[in-house]
Design an enzyme around this catalytic site. Structure first.
Site, PDB file in Angstrom:
ATOM      1  N   ASP A  59       0.828  -1.210   0.000  1.00 28.94           N
ATOM      2  CA  ASP A  59       0.000   0.000   0.000  1.00 28.94           C
ATOM      3  C   ASP A  59       0.860   1.258   0.000  1.00 28.94           C
ATOM      4  O   ASP A  59       0.453   2.294  -0.530  1.00 28.94           O
ATOM      5  CB  ASP A  59      -0.989   0.002   1.172  1.00 28.94           C
ATOM      6  CG  ASP A  59      -2.275   0.738   0.796  1.00 28.94           C
ATOM      7  OD1 ASP A  59      -2.800   0.487  -0.309  1.00 28.94           O
ATOM      8  OD2 ASP A  59      -2.745   1.570   1.585  1.00 28.94           O
ATOM      9  N   GLU A 100       0.233  10.863   5.368  1.00 28.48           N
ATOM     10  CA  GLU A 100       0.067   9.421   5.203  1.00 28.48           C
ATOM     11  C   GLU A 100       1.388   8.748   4.819  1.00 28.48           C
ATOM     12  O   GLU A 100       1.707   7.669   5.322  1.00 28.48           O
ATOM     13  CB  GLU A 100      -0.982   9.173   4.122  1.00 28.48           C
ATOM     14  CG  GLU A 100      -1.535   7.773   4.152  1.00 28.48           C
ATOM     15  CD  GLU A 100      -2.870   7.714   3.433  1.00 28.48           C
ATOM     16  OE1 GLU A 100      -3.808   8.415   3.861  1.00 28.48           O
ATOM     17  OE2 GLU A 100      -2.953   6.998   2.431  1.00 28.48           O
ATOM     18  N   GLU A 152     -11.313   6.105  -2.310  1.00 30.60           N
ATOM     19  CA  GLU A 152     -11.275   6.486  -0.885  1.00 30.60           C
ATOM     20  C   GLU A 152     -12.384   5.806  -0.085  1.00 30.60           C
ATOM     21  O   GLU A 152     -12.149   5.314   1.025  1.00 30.60           O
ATOM     22  CB  GLU A 152     -11.381   8.015  -0.736  1.00 30.60           C
ATOM     23  CG  GLU A 152     -10.240   8.788  -1.400  1.00 30.60           C
ATOM     24  CD  GLU A 152      -8.899   8.629  -0.690  1.00 30.60           C
ATOM     25  OE1 GLU A 152      -8.553   7.516  -0.253  1.00 30.60           O
ATOM     26  OE2 GLU A 152      -8.185   9.653  -0.585  1.00 30.60           O
ATOM     27  N   GLU A 222      -9.672  -2.943  -6.255  1.00 30.35           N
ATOM     28  CA  GLU A 222      -9.629  -3.022  -4.782  1.00 30.35           C
ATOM     29  C   GLU A 222      -9.715  -4.479  -4.326  1.00 30.35           C
ATOM     30  O   GLU A 222      -8.990  -4.896  -3.422  1.00 30.35           O
ATOM     31  CB  GLU A 222     -10.761  -2.194  -4.148  1.00 30.35           C
ATOM     32  CG  GLU A 222     -10.570  -0.679  -4.264  1.00 30.35           C
ATOM     33  CD  GLU A 222      -9.430  -0.140  -3.400  1.00 30.35           C
ATOM     34  OE1 GLU A 222      -9.101  -0.742  -2.366  1.00 30.35           O
ATOM     35  OE2 GLU A 222      -8.852   0.900  -3.778  1.00 30.35           O
TER      36      GLU A 222
END
Ligand code: HMH
Length: 234
Positions: A59, A100, A152, A222
């Site tokens: 990620d 992040e 998101e 995803e």
């Protein structure tokens, strides 16, 4: 003008709430992306920590590729004359990505992961290529903002599920779940959703159809990303 804000013109093709109706229509795939076995294993505390570490390293690579995509959406928003508040929401999103990236570095060192030696997995490479294709100036703002919202909200719904009452998420994973499952991020997702809805309400059928296809592609990517993290890519 008095009453202007409460008067809504309902045309023949009322597309307010387009994203909500797409989520209903594509509920199975949406649930696949937001209630994936990997997420359910975090929520019930049975998660395999090597899977979690794989997800973390992958990620980080994804988020680095996500930054230029969000920048391209911001650029498109700035070129739209009527949506100056969109730019501010997107700028906030960019600022959060700065945080992040720092968080990924800190979290990786906590888990003993050397981020510089993580090799992107196939599913990740494909997802990053897809993001890059969306940065093209030919991709309409409506399509790009729909993609950003979908990306998101998939994480928001997934990680918020791990924090609900009755979940048994391990203590050491709670901070990760908070990152995307917190109320502020939920509000950001709702802002993105109303921005997408507002654009979709005015879009041609052709552009709306493209946005729906892109939404489905995001959800598929995803699911593949979770599959990869779990180490089961059949
Ligand atoms: C794969 N999807 C993936 N990674 C993320 N960090 C997000 C969505 C949310 O930003």
């Amino acid at each position: 003008m008095e009453g202007e804000k409460t008067t809504k013109v309902v045309g023949r093709f009322d597309r307010s709430g387009m994203t909500e109706s797409w989520l209903k229509k594509h509920r199975l795939i949406y649930n696949g992306a937001t209630r994936h076995p990997f997420i359910l294993s975090i929520r019930d505390g049975t998660v395999d920590l090597s899977s979690f570490k794989r997800w973390l390293g992958q990620d980080y690579i994804f988020v680095r590729a996500f930054v230029p995509f969000v920048a391209s959406v911001l650029l498109k928003a700035c070129k739209e004359l009527d949506d100056s508040s969109d730019m501010e929401v997107l700028l906030g999103g960019m600022a959060a990505l700065n945080d992040e990236i720092a968080w990924f570095k800190k979290e990786a060192s906590k888990w003993g992961i050397a981020l510089s030696s993580v090799v992107p997995d196939n599913a990740n490479v494909k997802y990053c290529r897809f993001l890059e294709s969306l940065t093209s100036p030919e991709v309409e703002y409506t399509v790009a903002i729909t993609a950003l919202w979908a990306i998101e909200v998939a994480y928001q719904e997934s990680f918020a599920h791990c924090l609900e009452d009755g979940s048994k998420t391990p203590e050491e994973l709670k901070e990760t779940c908070q990152r995307w499952g917190n109320e502020g991020f939920g509000q950001y997702c709702r802002s993105l959703q109303s921005m997408a809805n507002r654009r979709l309400a005015k879009a041609s059928d052709d552009v709306a159809a493209k946005a729906e296809v892109v939404l489905l592609s995001v959800l598929e990517h995803e699911i593949e990303f979770w599959n990869m993290s779990r180490g089961k890519t059949d």
